[in-house]
Enzyme design. Structure first.
Site, short mmCIF file in Angstrom:
data_model
loop_
_atom_site.label_atom_id
_atom_site.label_comp_id
_atom_site.label_asym_id
_atom_site.label_seq_id
_atom_site.Cartn_x
_atom_site.Cartn_y
_atom_site.Cartn_z
CG ASN A 1 10.53 24.73 1.12
OD1 ASN A 1 10.41 24.82 -0.10
ND2 ASN A 1 11.20 23.76 1.69
CB ALA B 1 1.33 -11.77 23.19
CG ASP C 1 -9.32 25.30 4.56
OD1 ASP C 1 -10.49 24.97 4.40
OD2 ASP C 1 -8.45 24.52 4.99
CB CYS D 1 4.64 13.69 12.35
SG CYS D 1 6.43 13.85 12.27
CD GLU E 1 -1.52 -7.57 22.15
OE1 GLU E 1 -1.36 -7.77 20.95
OE2 GLU E 1 -1.48 -8.47 23.01
CB ILE F 1 8.38 24.97 -3.44
CG1 ILE F 1 7.60 26.12 -4.10
CG2 ILE F 1 9.56 24.55 -4.29
CD1 ILE F 1 7.08 25.83 -5.48
#
Length: 1331
Positions: free
Chosen positions: A266, A1081, A365, A51, A1263, A269
């Site tokens: 790393n 809301a 890849d 991320c 929303e 692993i």
């Protein structure tokens, strides 16, 4: 082990030397920074390098070249031991509000690129590392640098715009000396440019001065130049780390410890240790062995050190390509293309070439390209060195190669290609960038001189079995024959037969994967034909030249109105003010729940969850866990002093399962320990014995068959549907299935419960949308009064509906732990646990029967909605009600009937998610309209327009509204998007291209704002004015990135007639404003704004006598005088909200305060061979009344749209046949990244709109626009329709969401899809359920 004396670690962090004598090899840089050094600006978002929230910059000195290199990396994967001799820069090290902020921090903040702010430090550091290497980057550099950083709030556009200001590109007016940039407005309107309001003014930004950056510590240069470096050894609790300095020593170490892994990046692993619990007693780090990093060029190719990072390999190849003739660099260019798509930049900066090869992943890849290109590796062992070719014999199984355990790969040989030789790397992945491939290939062909006869061909595939596979039989079918259609047709058949996958293959998508092998070979064929034509070997007409999908992000337009001319310059309402915490979020100073310092004796809690979907608990054995170091206690249901279950809408939800579990991921008990690491080990040692119960229910179909529902089920009707069907010209029945969606708030569920120590008082610091619910839950669980529990919320790192009900359950368990031990207890879920436990958006199956006339008028519809609610009711019944209350969207259909049911299944409970059922419900409605258009033939927008509400209208539930602004949005969107001309251009493009199609769609929305449950619409506020004139505002809303605190600051500023700099908001607390409602809301600003307004009005009225007496006095003098006159300078404000209701028996009511309207036009380009697509352009017109803050509102519009784009086209949750969630992190679950942003993303706020029902005539906006992401889905469907018509198919067809490349490609029904035989459902056990 930890008793042994190891070496000391020496590393510089933000210019300061850090020496650590006892460093554990299992410690990653992230916890070291956050816990040991209290540098909490670097965030923990996923723990797996997926991320980018933990991005830092690593700087190292290279003695061989005497240069310093800077690169970005994920702190969560960097072992601290690996950083010996490195300098680390974190977000705190580049700037702070106490000293000076860095231009990167300033620009991301002031361009409005920080909403919840949790991802911002990572974004800042990715950009900072780029600028350290390239102070004047290109747009491509920027998108590459930000590709590994995820954001769930902004939709990326403002982040890219902020970073774009560093660009020096010819296509941007900034480079051409224009004062007004195209970022802020296009010159295609009649207004003169300077009149257009802008979201930010870049001419005021601090300039970037590379001379002001931290220098690389000279001490580290001296250390690196030292004559004879020593081997380093670090001893941890369970692990030893050794870092040799010579190749000879490395070979000996490896020979003695053949099972010890070699770790450089790393990235392989690390995740194994973290997520799979694999323990390696010894790790060997060859970072300091210089032979592994050497590069040597020869006459026939280049040897690259196996320790070289993938980024270094990419730079080397990019440097060599222009230095050599084109024919020699075919393989180099194929590798560069593959490297650009392999992981994020942060991963490529540390992952090694050798590690990538020997980890032998089936969907690697690089390996297919290296193998197809005849590369080889140089291997050394005690027996000497040898060269091993990378071919089909090298990869022998999943994660296994032909190499012996003691072998060390030293370097990799990449040969030059010859004349008449062509190499291509082709791949398909679930997301365009930073995603493991579904199928990936390396293909090479060599022709006899000047002919089309194939001398040699190599076809390697990844993702088609447990290892990289070579299609030898297919190669045989091609070799020695002319490269033409006949040969290729035989090759497709041979390939299909050779690369067979059983229907239950891990990873699923079998039909799609098999078809990809064919379509990727076909793409290779087209590229080879193009090359042969260029070389004058052939004269044939080439079927079609395939260009890659466009990817250049264009400057966008954000269009909003100036404030009225008579508005005071000090009044901030209506102006694009920056989020009030943006700067502290960009500097890492903003404090989130897990950034609160540890208190003495604090414990960490880790949950133990069920591994069965439906079973009895036979026994719970905690004895082994309690023996482990650091483990203090285990909390079970027997420890709960008060209520053991949370009542929700007539059903009970157990806090901790006692006798029975109902889903995988249900909490059974919780382990407390002195550290997170010890608590995790303790949780892994708890043993639960189960007895499985028969017939668990997972899918909606299972639930329907067994009538497994939550009551009440709802029904709604208007007109006479049955009779209307008799009189229609046509009747059509269809359905669409929507997958679920994970909230993926960047900050996982986090809480800290602190017992005060007397009178049963508790303080709860938590990341929640509803502090009052947490207060109630903790009080009821502990059997104490609510007045003993104070809940504090500073800010949330995103929530989207996912931090309400589930959070109250987690807080209750944490409070029991604090109660039992009388110590502070912290619980912060890891990303995988969070995704497993918390549920998300409801998957929905929508069925409909529609009757319509030949002119497009829809006369009757009968809908059936089924939502997969999971194992507890949560808010599912309310969600199924809201689906029915939006049954009409914008269409006036005389006869309608809707039924909705929440299905009870053995999956984790689904819960509220931005849109609350509307995005699912409306997709079914719009799909129905689309089907009508496809059945009749005219474009869908005409059918939409014909059926829209016109003039003053009564809704399905007899509530009146005016659709005037809806029509204004529709017409303005058509105008601004140039819809008619683009519709024609799309049709023309589709006639000219066979394998490329475009699609365009225009989608409207009408969204009801506020809670249909009237009591939830109230709000309170408390405003204090202190003697120095400063103002403290508190209210019931929580700040989760939407900017509610900023808007409240604007409201207080207007009402008190003072600048915003005098107004402060600290936190949301149940101790200041009681009995609050959830921030949800889209009603937070409406309710809390009115409460703050009332409190400020009261205070301003109290000051009136003083103001009249001294009209020229300053604000500060008035306040001092008021205090002297004993006038109260504190006031509460209250807003009771509108009396909304809905009567399900009478089917009438007033469930919403008002409607927010919007229309969106999106255009996509689709690659029919792989199902990949790009959103070329999106234009959104929203009616949001008069915006209180256009920058925040446009940010909400863009962020919701991108979340919708994820829901409808990308995000896919996968469950095993036993109900286990497979997709438990960003590597398996793909949310939109920078690569998914529409290349041109324009937002227009409807001018001259007002709304008498909300504060300052504004409208709720959080929303509604999420649903407009479906415009991309319908544009894809439009493109698929064109592809199907080329295959001779017409009329309505099924395409479920998310419209992943797999679903889209299969729907296109290309000749390659038709070649693949399908397995009959029921004849095999699928790898994943279709939820």
């Amino acid at each position: 082990m930890s008793g042994q004396e190891g070496d000391s670690l020496c590393v510089f962090i933000n210019g300061k030397k850090v020496t650590e004598s006892h460093v554990d090899p299992e410690t990653m840089l992230l916890p070291f920074l956050r816990e040991k050094l209290r540098l909490t600006g670097t965030k923990s978002g996923c723990g797996g390098g997926g991320c980018g929230a933990c991005t830092v910059m690593v700087s190292r000195y290279q003695p061989a070249t005497k240069t310093i290199v800077h690169y970005s990396a994920n702190a969560c994967l960097l072992p601290v031991c690996q950083l010996y001799g490195a300098a680390i820069t974190t977000v705190e090290g580049i700037g702070s509000s106490k000293t000076r902020i860095h231009p990167v921090q300033e620009r991301i903040a002031k361009a409005h690129g920080s909403q919840c702010g949790f991802c911002t430090p990572g974004m800042v550091m990715s950009m900072y590392a780029l600028l350290r290497n390239k102070p004047k980057p290109t747009m491509d550099d920027i998108t590459q640098a930000l590709g590994g950083n995820l954001c769930r709030c902004t939709g990326y556009r403002p982040i890219v715009d902020g970073c774009r200001t560093f660009c020096q590109e010819g296509n941007c007016c900034q480079a051409n000396g224009g004062a007004d940039c195209c970022l802020n407005g296009e010159g295609n309107t009649n207004e003169s440019e300077h009149e257009k309001p802008q979201l930010f003014h870049q001419e005021k930004f601090l300039p970037l001065d590379p001379t002001q950056e931290l220098i690389f510590p000279p001490e580290l240069i001296l250390m690196a130049e030292a004559a004879n470096p020593q081997t380093l050894t670090f001893y941890g609790e369970r692990m030893i780390w050794m870092s040799p300095t010579s190749l000879e020593e490395l070979v000996q170490l490896r020979a003695k410890n053949p099972k010890a892994p070699l770790v450089i990046g790393n990235t392989n692993i690390g995740p194994d240790i973290k997520f799979k619990g694999i323990l390696h007693p010894l790790i060997i780090s060859p970072m300091r062995v210089k032979e592994l990093f050497e590069v040597s060029e020869g006459a026939d190719g280049v040897w690259v050190g196996a320790g070289s990072s993938l980024s270094e390999l990419q730079s080397l190849l990019e440097k060599m390509v222009p230095q050599n003739p084109e024919e020699k660099t075919e393989l180099f260019r194929a590798l560069i293309q593959q490297l650009r798509n392999l992981g994020s930049l942060q991963i490529r900066n540390v992952a090694s070439l050798g590690g990538n090869i020997v980890s032998a992943y089936p969907n690697s890849d690089l390996n297919p390209v290296l193998a197809a290109g005849n590369c080889k590796v140089k291997v050394i062992s005690p027996g000497g060195s040898r060269e091993v070719p990378l071919n089909q014999d090298f990869f022998i199984g999943f994660g296994k190669t032909i190499l012996k355990p003691e072998d060390v790969v030293v370097s990799v040989f990449i040969p030059f290609t010859r004349k008449g030789e062509y190499v291509r790397a082709l791949r398909q992945a679930p997301r365009k960038e930073v995603s493991f491939a579904t199928v990936t290939t390396g293909m090479r062909v060599r022709f006899s001189k000047g002919s089309r006869v194939v001398q040699e061909v190599s076809l390697y595939f990844g993702g088609m079995g447990p290892t990289t596979v070579n299609a030898t039989k297919t190669c045989k079918a091609i070799t020695g024959r002319p490269w033409d259609e006949e040969t290729l047709n035989q090759a497709y058949d041979a390939l299909l037969e050779e690369l067979d996958l059983p229907p239950s293959t891990p990873g699923g998508k079998v039909e799609f994967r098999r078809s990809l092998t064919l379509s990727l070979l076909f793409k290779f064929n087209l590229e080879v034909l193009q090359k042969l034509k260029e070389a004058n070997v052939i004269k044939d007409e080439i079927p079609e030249k395939l260009q890659p999908l466009p990817k250049e992000i264009q400057p966008s337009l954000q269009d909003f109105q100036h404030v009225p001319k008579d508005q005071g310059s000090q009044d901030p309402v209506g102006r694009p003010m920056m989020h009030r915490s943006a700067i502290s979020q960009a500097t890492g100073e903003a404090v989130y729940c897990d950034d609160i310092p540890k208190t003495d004796g604090e414990l960490f809690m880790v949950l133990v969850t069920s591994s069965r979907a439906h079973a009895k608990i036979i026994s719970l054995d905690m004895s082994e866990a309690l023996k482990l170091p650091g483990v203090v206690d285990v909390i079970t249901a027997n420890d709960v002093p008060g209520k053991k279950a949370r009542p929700t809408f007539g059903y009970d939800q157990e806090l901790l399962a006692e006798n029975q579990v109902f889903c995988v991921g249900q909490t059974v008990c919780a382990v407390l320990a002195d550290t997170k690491t010890h608590a995790k080990r303790g949780a892994a040692a708890v043993k639960i014995t189960y007895e499985d119960l028969p017939d668990p229910i997972f899918t909606i179909e299972d639930a329907i068959e067994k009538s497994s529902y939550y009551e009440p089920r709802r029904m709604f009707a208007r007109g006479d549907v049955t009779e209307a069907f008799q009189t229609c010209d046509q009747v059509y029945e269809g359905q669409i299935r929507l997958g679920g969606q994970e909230h993926f708030y960047m900050e996982p569920q986090s809480m800290l419960v602190v017992p005060v120590g007397e009178e049963k008082e508790f303080k709860v610091y938590i990341s929640t949308q509803w502090p009052t619910l947490i207060q109630e839950a903790v009080a009821e669980t502990l059997d104490i009064q609510s007045n003993r529990v104070t809940c504090h919320v500073k800010r949330l790192g995103g929530a989207f509906g996912g931090k309400v009900i589930v959070t109250s359950v987690l807080a209750s368990i944490t409070s029991v732990a604090a109660w039992k031990t009388n110590r502070a207890v912290r619980c912060v879920l890891e990303r995988g646990e969070d995704m497993l436990i918390t549920g998300g958006r409801h998957p929905v199956l929508g069925k409909y029967k529609v009757g319509f006339m030949n002119d497009g008028r829809i006369m009757a519809v009968d809908y059936y909605y089924y939502a997969n609610a999971g194992c507890f009711v949560d808010e599912s019944v309310l969600i199924s009600e809201k689906i029915l209350l939006h049954l009409d969207n914008v269409y006036n259909i005389p006869n309608m009937r809707g039924h909705s049911a929440a299905c009870r299944t053995n999956l984790p409970s689904n819960t509220a998610f931005r849109g609350f059922g509307v995005p699912q419900g409306l997709l079914v409605v719009e799909n129905m309209v689309n089907d009508v258009a496809m059945a009749l033939g005219p474009p869908a927008d005409q059918v939409r327009k014909v059926n829209m509400y016109k003039g003053p209208s009564a809704l399905t539930y007899k509530f009146e509204f005016s659709p005037e602004n809806l029509h204004r949005c529709w017409e303005l969107c058509k105008l601004k998007s140039d819809y008619s001309a683009r519709r024609q251009a799309v049709d023309q493009f589709n006639q000219q291209n066979r394998w490329r199609k475009k699609g365009v769609a225009l989608i409207p929305i009408k969204y009801g704002i506020a809670f249909a449950e009237s009591f939830l619409n109230q709000a309170g506020a408390l405003v204090h004015i202190y003697k120095d004139g400063s103002v403290l505002v508190t209210h019931g809303g929580t700040e989760m990135g939407q900017g509610i605190h900023t808007k409240m600051q604007q409201v207080a500023s207007r009402e008190l007639h003072i600048p915003t700099s005098k107004i402060f908001l600290s936190e949301t607390s149940t101790g200041t404003v009681p009995n609050t409602c959830p921030s949800a809301a889209s009603f937070g600003t409406d309710a809390n704004g009115m409460a703050v307004k009332e409190a400020c009005e009261i205070l301003y009225r109290r000051l009136e006598p003083i103001r009249l007496k001294d009209p020229k006095g300053s604000w500060e003098s008035w306040i001092k005088e008021a205090h002297m006159q004993k006038i109260s300078l504190s006031a509460t404000g209250f807003f009771r909200g509108e009396d909304l209701y809905y009567d399900w028996e009478k089917m009438e009511g007033h469930p919403y305060a008002y409607f927010t309207f919007g229309v969106c036009c999106s255009e996509v380009e689709l690659d029919c061979l792989t199902g990949d697509y790009r959103t070329l352009r999106t234009d959104i017109v929203m009616d949001i009344g008069r915006s209180i803050n256009p920058s925040l509102d446009i940010g909400q519009i863009e962020g919701a749209f991108m979340q919708g784009l994820g829901l409808y086209t990308l995000e896919e949750l996968k469950y095993s046949p036993t109900g286990i969630l497979y997709s438990r992190g960003p590597s398996q679950y793909k949310i939109p990244a920078v690569c998914d942003v529409p290349l041109k993303f324009n937002v227009y706020l409807l001018p001259d709109s007002c709304n008498p029902h909300a504060i300052y005539s504004s409208k709720g906006i959080g929303e509604p626009t999420l649903f407009l992401g479906s415009s991309v889905f319908f544009a894809i469907k439009d493109a698929v329709t064109a592809a199907r018509s080329d295959s001779g198919l017409s009329g309505p067809f099924f395409l479920d969401t998310p419209a992943t490349p797999e679903r889209v490609c299969l729907a296109c029904a290309s000749p390659f899809i038709k070649k693949v035989p399908t397995s009959k459902p029921g004849s095999f056990k699928p790898w994943a359920l279709d939820i």
